[in-house]
Design an enzyme around this catalytic site. Structure first.
Site, PDB file in Angstrom:
ATOM      1  CE  LYS A  22     -35.660-106.158 -24.463  1.00 13.65           C
ATOM      2  NZ  LYS A  22     -35.592-105.352 -25.782  1.00 13.65           N
ATOM      3  CG  ASN A  23     -32.249-103.735 -25.532  1.00 13.26           C
ATOM      4  OD1 ASN A  23     -33.098-104.616 -25.974  1.00 13.26           O
ATOM      5  ND2 ASN A  23     -32.480-102.540 -25.072  1.00 13.26           N
ATOM      6  CB  CYS A 118     -43.893-101.008 -32.371  1.00 10.71           C
ATOM      7  SG  CYS A 118     -42.740 -99.686 -31.494  1.00 10.71           S
ATOM      8  NE  ARG A 123     -38.769 -98.483 -32.242  1.00  2.68           N
ATOM      9  CZ  ARG A 123     -38.895 -99.474 -31.588  1.00  2.68           C
ATOM     10  NH1 ARG A 123     -39.963 -99.791 -30.994  1.00  2.68           N
ATOM     11  NH2 ARG A 123     -37.631-100.201 -31.379  1.00  2.68           N
ATOM     12  CG  ASP A 126     -34.189 -91.781 -41.217  1.00  2.00           C
ATOM     13  OD1 ASP A 126     -35.104 -92.532 -40.263  1.00  2.00           O
ATOM     14  OD2 ASP A 126     -33.724 -90.713 -40.985  1.00  2.00           O
ATOM     15  CD  GLN A 127     -30.191 -90.801 -39.399  1.00  5.33           C
ATOM     16  OE1 GLN A 127     -29.005 -90.537 -39.390  1.00  5.33           O
ATOM     17  NE2 GLN A 127     -31.039 -90.068 -40.349  1.00  5.33           N
ATOM     18  CG  ASP A 307     -35.595 -98.912 -23.107  1.00  3.81           C
ATOM     19  OD1 ASP A 307     -34.690 -99.870 -23.322  1.00  3.81           O
ATOM     20  OD2 ASP A 307     -36.425 -98.334 -23.750  1.00  3.81           O
ATOM     21  CB  ILE A 329     -36.129 -91.605 -26.972  1.00  2.83           C
ATOM     22  CG1 ILE A 329     -34.909 -91.128 -25.886  1.00  2.83           C
ATOM     23  CG2 ILE A 329     -35.623 -92.619 -27.745  1.00  2.83           C
ATOM     24  CD1 ILE A 329     -33.694 -90.489 -26.503  1.00  2.83           C
ATOM     25  NE  ARG A 399     -40.521-107.743 -27.089  1.00  2.05           N
ATOM     26  CZ  ARG A 399     -40.462-106.500 -27.061  1.00  2.05           C
ATOM     27  NH1 ARG A 399     -41.442-105.583 -26.895  1.00  2.05           N
ATOM     28  NH2 ARG A 399     -39.238-106.016 -27.483  1.00  2.05           N
TER      29      ARG A 399
END
Ligand code: EPZ
Length: 430
Positions: A22-23, A118, A123, A126-127, A307, A329, A399
């Site tokens: 997915k990612n 979320c 989330r 800035d980076q 995850d 994280i 999802r």
């Protein structure tokens, strides 16, 4: 309302084939608009809703999509004609922000609505913005809702990420792929999907080196062309089935994996007493005894993936002894523990640390999926628990897990999806 109903206590046996990542898909699909050509993408998890939303967004800005088979599409981005993506689109999918980098790379401008906060915590981007500005883009954020990025021309530049960020690494790569000159991303994320994106872009004629290390060098290329590319297998889906096999004390062969991507997960499962057999493109996980305890600290790749944290917590909730999970994280990734406590788990959460006192058995209960990976954890808990578990809000699970009920059923699980009407739904007329 859809929900999953599970009757637990059945060890999983058999074989399952993992879908495309997915990612990786969510980074590669927007990357296709960097060329005015046709890209054929294979091993795509086409039926998961995050990918369907990403494809709809492409169509919205003018791309033509052809479905070749159940896991292959062709993206023709020659007629992409808009650099604006509204909140109607982005509210469904956080990764929509990848279109900022892709549209900057294509048009030199982007106007993308930011999705809200979320479940995992704030989330920030800035980076991402730091990287775009380093490349020469002017960024404005209107009412904390719309990101507007403009640049007459992007120039390669060094970017040091203050925090290891998958999203920022992806977004900067997308914008830098067509910038003039060399971009060097330092402190870059090293996840498998970062490498997959770099390989896809290089298939389009880009010049990207070092993906998978913390220094990625991107020499911008003016003209990128179409390609045919196959997405890597999903590391987290594979890990989810590995944990499910161990937690139910079953024996499962998981096909279409890259074992190297699973090393941290395999190591922790072995520490808990599981047997792992590695093959070229498969792993077999088996367990007969009650798992032993172990401590987990989530870290950027190649550390233990955040995850996989909820799924592992389910296994540890039935382990012999007390385990600690440290989540480094995300600031809010223990909400699922309240659902596990309804099933008899003994977990105390203090900030970023969860202490899990193993119990012999979980008991089936009505629970809900707080988010994608929490939902996967609820499935594993239901498979292990005595009695019936009902999981609500399963849209979160859909999802990111393709044909999840079918895949678990084929492994012997007593799981089915049912449609139910909430008798207490006050919004229903009458
Ligand atoms: C990606 O999210 C994944 N999503 C997440 O997977 C995953 O949990 C996460 O990486 C970490 O591996 C996708 O790939 C679509 P980050 P992303 O930027 O890119 C902070 C799933 O279940 N940060 O690496 O949003 C941030 O707040 C999902 O598939 C900044 O401070 O994660 C977080 O604490 C859930 N500023 C940390 O960095 C920024 O500009 C890591 O975030 C960006 C991030």
């Amino acid at each position: 309302m859809e929900k999953f109903v599970i009757n637990g206590g059945v060890p999983l046996h058999g074989e399952v084939t993992v879908s495309g990542a997915k990612n990786a898909a969510l980074a590669i699909i927007p990357a296709a608009i960097l060329c005015r050509d046709v890209c054929r993408i294979e091993n795509l998890p086409v039926s998961i809703s995050d990918v369907r939303y990403m494809i709809s967004t492409l169509k919205y800005i003018g791309a033509t999509i052809k479905y070749i088979d159940r896991s292959t599409i062709e993206i023709d981005s020659r007629n992409v004609n808009s650099y604006m993506i509204s909140h109607d689109m982005t509210k469904h999918l956080r990764a929509s922000y990848y279109f900022i980098g892709a549209l900057l790379g294509r048009f030199g401008k982007a106007r993308v609505a930011m999705p809200g906060g979320c479940y995992l915590g704030p989330r920030p981007i800035d980076q991402h913005i730091k990287g775009f500005e380093a490349l020469g883009a002017t960024i404005s954020v209107e009412d904390n809702a719309i990101v507007e990025a403009t640049s007459s021309k992007l120039f390669g530049a060094p970017v040091y990420l203050d925090i290891v960020s998958v999203g920022a690494t992806v977004n900067i790569m997308l914008a830098a792929a067509r910038a003039e000159g060399m971009t060097i991303i330092e402190n870059a994320a090293k996840e498998p999907h970062i490498v997959d994106l770099a390989n896809f872009l290089n298939s389009m004629g880009a010049d990207i080196r070092g993906a998978g290390t913390d220094v990625i060098k991107i020499r911008g290329t003016e003209n990128l062309h179409g390609c045919t590319y196959s997405i890597i297998p999903d590391q987290i889906e594979a890990g989810t089935f590995m944990v499910a096999a161990a937690a139910t004390r079953g024996n499962v062969l998981i096909n279409n994996v890259i074992p190297k991507h699973l090393e941290s997960i395999s190591t922790k499962l072995i520490e808990c007493g599981a047997d792992i057999e590695e093959y070229d493109e498969a792993v077999r996980v088996s367990m007969t005894e009650r798992p032993g305890k172990c401590n987990i600290k989530t870290m950027p790749h190649p550390g233990f993936p955040t995850d996989m944290q909820p799924q592992m917590a389910v296994l540890l909730s039935m382990a012999e002894g007390t385990s600690l999970i440290s989540e480094s994280i995300w600031s809010n990734r223990f909400r699922y523990t309240e659902q596990l406590q309804r099933m008899g788990a003994r977990i105390t959460v203090d900030g970023q640390i969860a202490m899990i006192h193993g119990v012999e058995k979980l008991k089936g209960a009505p629970v809900k999926a707080d988010d994608l990976r929490a939902g996967a954890a609820m499935i594993i808990a239901g498979l292990c628990a005595e009695g019936r578990t009902e999981i609500e809000d399963v849209m979160h699970i859909k999802r990111g897990y393709e044909n999840v009920v079918e895949k678990f059923s084929n492994l012997g699980a007593d799981i089915r999806m049912v449609y139910s009407v909430d008798p207490f739904d006050i919004n229903k007329v009458g």
